[in-house]
Every structure is written in C-alpha cells, then in structure tokens.
Design a protein around this motif. Structure first.
Motif, short mmCIF file in Angstrom:
data_model
loop_
_atom_site.label_atom_id
_atom_site.label_comp_id
_atom_site.label_asym_id
_atom_site.label_seq_id
_atom_site.Cartn_x
_atom_site.Cartn_y
_atom_site.Cartn_z
N LYS A 177 0.83 -1.21 0.00
CA LYS A 177 0.00 0.00 0.00
C LYS A 177 0.87 1.25 0.00
CE LYS A 177 -4.01 -2.04 2.36
NZ LYS A 177 -4.77 -2.09 3.65
N GLN A 178 1.96 1.21 0.75
CA GLN A 178 2.85 2.36 0.80
C GLN A 178 3.55 2.57 -0.54
OE1 GLN A 178 2.74 4.40 3.16
NE2 GLN A 178 1.79 3.25 4.82
N ILE A 179 3.93 1.47 -1.19
CA ILE A 179 4.57 1.57 -2.50
C ILE A 179 3.61 2.21 -3.50
CG2 ILE A 179 5.46 0.24 -4.46
CD1 ILE A 179 6.53 -1.80 -2.39
N GLN A 180 2.36 1.77 -3.45
CA GLN A 180 1.36 2.34 -4.36
C GLN A 180 1.15 3.82 -4.06
OE1 GLN A 180 -2.48 0.32 -4.31
NE2 GLN A 180 -2.60 0.58 -6.53
N SER A 181 1.16 4.19 -2.80
CA SER A 181 1.00 5.59 -2.41
C SER A 181 2.15 6.44 -2.94
CB SER A 181 0.90 5.70 -0.89
OG SER A 181 0.79 7.05 -0.49
N ILE A 182 3.37 5.91 -2.84
CA ILE A 182 4.54 6.62 -3.36
C ILE A 182 4.39 6.85 -4.86
CG2 ILE A 182 7.04 6.46 -3.79
CD1 ILE A 182 7.18 4.83 -1.15
N ASN A 183 3.97 5.82 -5.57
CA ASN A 183 3.79 5.92 -7.01
C ASN A 183 2.70 6.92 -7.38
OD1 ASN A 183 2.03 4.33 -9.48
ND2 ASN A 183 4.13 4.92 -9.90
#
Length: 240
Positions: A177-183
């Motif tokens: 979820k954090q990776i998606q948020s960064i993207n």
C-alpha cells in the motif's frame, strides 16, 4: 513515448566471463510503476543492481533521462535522480529512525527538515518511532524506513529490490500500500518482487524474466491472465 529509463540489450553478471543477464531490454516512463518478476535465478536483482551501477554491463546500454549511464558507479548515478533500496542491509541499525533519514539526504542542499516531515506524513509510524534505533523496528517498519531514506533525495526513479521478502502477509499488504501511495505521488518505481500476483495487480506494466532474458512484457493484469505466464511463473491459473 519518452522513457525515463531504457535498458537496451544488456549483458551483465558478477563475473566478466559469466553473464546472468542475456541481452535484457526494459523501459519505464515517468511516473510509471513497473514490476519485474520471474523464477529464482532469472536475473531480477541482477538487473536492478546493473541499472543502479552496482554491476557494470558487459554489453548494451542504459539510458537515464536521455543520458547514457552505462558503466557509471552508483555514487555517480544517485545525483542524477535515481535511488535504490536493496533487499537486505537497507538501514543503519544502530542509528535512530531520524538519523537514518538524515543519512539519506547526505548530498542534498535543500531543507532536510521539510523532507523529513514529508516522509513522516507518508509513513506515520516512522514519526512515532523517530527516536528509536532502526535495528529495533519490525521488518515492515524497516522497509518503510529504507524507502523513506531513499525518498529523502526526491528521486525521479526508485528501485525496490524484493521489498516483501521475509515479511508476514499483513506486513506485505502494508508495504505494498505504501509503494502504491509513493507511485501515486508521481514517483516512477521499478519493483523487483517475488510476490508476482500482488506486484502485477498493482503495476502499470510488468516484465517476466527467464534465464536472464525478458521473455514477456505487458500490462500488469494482462500478464496475470496470460496462461503461459500463469503456468510458468505463477504456479496456477490466476484468480483474484
């Protein structure tokens, strides 16, 4: 389309006489999230290390932001706007969370305070743990700290090498979820990942490596539903 990074026919490995990568072609556009999957030994991590200058290509070219960076070392590549989060040894365990983030901005000339605040907004748990030694964090928290430290330089491209390795399912979901948020904030991300299903579900596009070659490429969900990819690399027909 103008690509942020292009890998053209790259051969590379840990020994000049033994190439793990066998003519890999790869590209990623600004703001795109691209997953790299494949069986163990396919060359996924080798590709990430070669892009970042930890390994030198024996053949082929790597173009980043229009510049040929083939053969440059990682300390020469970082100032150009690329950061890398390795699978292991990705934090300084004896330093605090805050000190780790400050180490991430070692070449920055801008405001470190504002960048730390941005990271704390993205990863609130790190704000709570800011005085805590990184070595005492959970596995998921260490991954967040490693990503946060890389983001301190506000890179155009973030390479993540197996961020879900050895994490529990709950922690994996949180990290993804954090990776998606960064993207979603506009960062281009190359996600080298063992959890192929989750990575491809989240990615705009994916590459499947086999024996050092890019065997399949396409949109994330299309690869998930491709019978050949499912049979060879996902173990079974994909179901959501």
């Amino acid at each position: 389309m103008t690509y942020l990074l292009t890998v053209e026919g790259v051969y590379a490995g840990y020994n000049p006489d033994l190439n793990i990568l066998q003519g890999v072609n790869f590209n990623i556009a600004p703001g795109e999230l691209v997953a790299v999957i494949g069986p163990n030994g396919a060359g996924k991590s080798t590709l990430a290390k070669t892009i970042f200058g930890l390994l030198k290509p024996n053949q082929g070219k790597i173009i980043f932001k229009g510049e040929n960076i083939s053969g440059l070392k990682s300390n020469q590549i970082v100032p150009k706007g690329m950061c890398y989060v390795p699978q292991v040894a990705n934090v300084f365990p004896s330093l605090s969370v805050e000190e780790n983030l400050e180490m991430g901005a070692f070449i920055s000339s801008g405001s470190i305070k504002q960048r730390k605040n941005n990271i704390y907004e993205l990863f609130p748990i790190l704000a709570e743990r800011r005085r805590q030694a990184a070595g005492t964090l959970s596995g998921g928290e260490r991954q967040m700290l490693a990503m946060g430290r890389a983001l301190m330089l506000d890179p155009d491209l973030l390479l993540l090498d197996e961020p879900s390795a050895a994490l529990s399912p709950i922690l994996v979901d949180n990290v993804f979820k954090q990776i998606q948020s960064i993207n979603q904030q506009g960062k281009a991300i190359i996600l080298v990942e063992q959890n192929a299903k989750k990575a491809l579900l989240m990615a705009h596009r994916g590459y499947v490596l086999e024996s050092g070659r890019d065997r399949f490429c396409g949109k994330g969900e299309e690869l998930l539903h491709d019978p050949k990819v499912a049979a060879l690399y996902l173990g079974t027909k994909f179901t959501r």
